[in-house]
Design an enzyme around this catalytic site. Structure first.
Site, short mmCIF file in Angstrom:
data_model
loop_
_atom_site.label_atom_id
_atom_site.label_comp_id
_atom_site.label_asym_id
_atom_site.label_seq_id
_atom_site.Cartn_x
_atom_site.Cartn_y
_atom_site.Cartn_z
N THR A 1 0.81 -1.22 0.00
CA THR A 1 0.00 0.00 0.00
C THR A 1 0.84 1.26 0.00
OG1 THR A 1 -1.80 -1.13 1.17
CG2 THR A 1 -1.77 1.27 1.30
N ASP B 1 2.00 -7.75 -4.72
CA ASP B 1 1.01 -7.69 -3.65
C ASP B 1 1.45 -8.67 -2.58
OD1 ASP B 1 -1.46 -8.63 -2.14
OD2 ASP B 1 -2.30 -6.98 -3.31
N THR C 1 1.36 -5.19 4.21
CA THR C 1 1.19 -5.59 5.62
C THR C 1 0.65 -7.00 5.79
OG1 THR C 1 -1.01 -4.55 5.70
CG2 THR C 1 0.88 -3.21 6.39
N ASP C 2 -0.07 -7.53 4.80
CA ASP C 2 -0.78 -8.79 5.00
C ASP C 2 0.15 -9.95 5.35
OD1 ASP C 2 -3.19 -7.59 4.64
OD2 ASP C 2 -3.52 -8.32 2.60
N GLN D 1 -3.63 -21.09 20.32
CA GLN D 1 -4.49 -20.20 19.56
C GLN D 1 -4.62 -18.84 20.22
OE1 GLN D 1 -8.29 -22.01 18.57
NE2 GLN D 1 -7.33 -23.97 18.06
#
Length: 357
Positions: A28, A72, A104-105, A293
């Site tokens: 981004t 990306d 960032t993903d 988790q």
């Protein structure tokens, strides 16, 4: 600076180049809005930073390297991690540090992978990006970019880097890369290290937490690794999980390791079929790593009977590892070693600050 570096004996002063390499992979931060479609698309980042007036105040020279085309971050792959390793390795002596602009993903996956692939790193490799494109009015990109460059060039009087490790800088915090997780899809504080302290707070001044920063051997070279074995899967347990699906996973002939996300401090259903599948896979040479988790805390397989049963089935504790770190560490180890016992042994120790043991 009056602070004495927390390092042992060394050979003397270390040369500086007063240069940082900025590697733009995509993301981004380097996007602009197409006036016809209103969609975000990559900009020429070299041109963009040449027109940022803030750059003239930096105390270090900045060179750029652009991925062509930009990637990306959802499409990031181990092959691209190897490309990053080669870029850094080929230019290692030319720069004091490296800043990697990244979407960032999957930034936490890339930072974790690089921490293992760049063995005995003695210079900063700082990943950053933004939640808004750098050309937008309220962008977080300028501060993240400029501060990352300053951190990548920060050094002690003898020339050694203050933060010689792979990090993520975002929202005023410098974080260890292999401890980081993306915590927000739209907040400027996008990343956090829930099981490790922040390395530096960037406010009016830089406040380094020196005793939390890694100490490499500055008198030994950095050793790059580019091979990664991706025969690993992440498995999250949940109430009602079915044997028929898991059997297909555990019996896959290509499978070398499993990152199993369990409940709480490392607990799983006491179903006989699950324990049998785990034991059979482990005996076949599959490495099964137990991580929680929960977003913070660690696996303690000796606390409850369910954890002990997993241990008896051959499951190995992942302690307080993130998913991203556990996955990339296994990829790295599997590419180096064929013996599952060696891999399990390394998963039980910290290689570059990724777990607390």
């Amino acid at each position: 600076m009056s602070y004495t570096p927390p390092y042992g004996p060394h050979s003397g002063n270390y040369p500086r180049t007063d240069k940082v390499l900025l590697i733009y992979t995509g993301g981004t931060i380097g996007m602009g809005r197409n006036p016809q479609t209103n969609a975000l698309e990559p900009l020429d980042f070299s041109y963009l930073i040449a027109n940022l007036p803030e750059f003239k105040y930096l105390r270090t020279e900045v060179d750029t390297y652009n991925f062509s085309p930009p990637v990306d971050s959802s499409d990031m792959t181990p092959k691209m991690w190897a490309h990053l390793v080669n870029i850094i390795t080929d230019r290692y002596d030319e720069y004091d540090g490296f800043v990697v602009l990244h979407g960032t993903d999957t930034m936490a996956y890339t930072s974790s992978a690089l921490s293992f692939m760049l063995e005995n790193l003695t210079k900063p490799v700082i990943l950053t990006g933004s939640q808004l494109p750098i050309g937008q009015l309220r962008t977080d990109g300028k501060e993240n970019l400029l501060t990352s460059i300053e951190l990548a060039s920060a050094h002690y009087p003898d020339g050694r880097a203050i933060v010689p490790e792979v990090c993520i800088y975002f929202g005023g915090h410098l974080l260890r890369g292999n401890r980081s997780t993306k915590q927000s899809a739209d907040g400027f504080d996008a990343f956090a290290t829930f099981n490790h302290p922040v390395l530096c707070h960037a406010g009016v001044n830089f406040v380094y937490h020196y005793h939390h920063i890694l100490t490499p051997d500055f008198d030994r070279g950095m050793t790059p690794h580019t091979a990664m074995d991706t025969n690993v899967i992440v498995l999250s347990l949940f109430p009602g999980i079915q044997e028929c699906f898991l059997r297909h996973v555990f019996e896959a002939p290509e499978l070398r390791s499993v990152v199993m996300r369990t409940f709480g401090s490392g607990n799983a259903p006491q179903s006989p079929w699950l324990l049998r599948l785990l034991k059979e896979a482990s005996q076949r040479g599959v490495t099964i790593i137990n991580i929680s988790q929960c977003i913070s805390g660690a696996v303690e397989m000796n606390r409850y009977d369910t954890g002990l049963q997993l241990k008896d089935a051959g499951v190995v504790s992942g302690y307080d590892s993130t998913v991203e770190s556990a996955v990339t560490k296994l990829m790295y180890l599997q590419a180096r070693y064929d013996d599952p016992e060696i891999i399990r042994s390394y998963m039980n120790r910290s290689i570059c600050g990724e777990i607390s043991v």
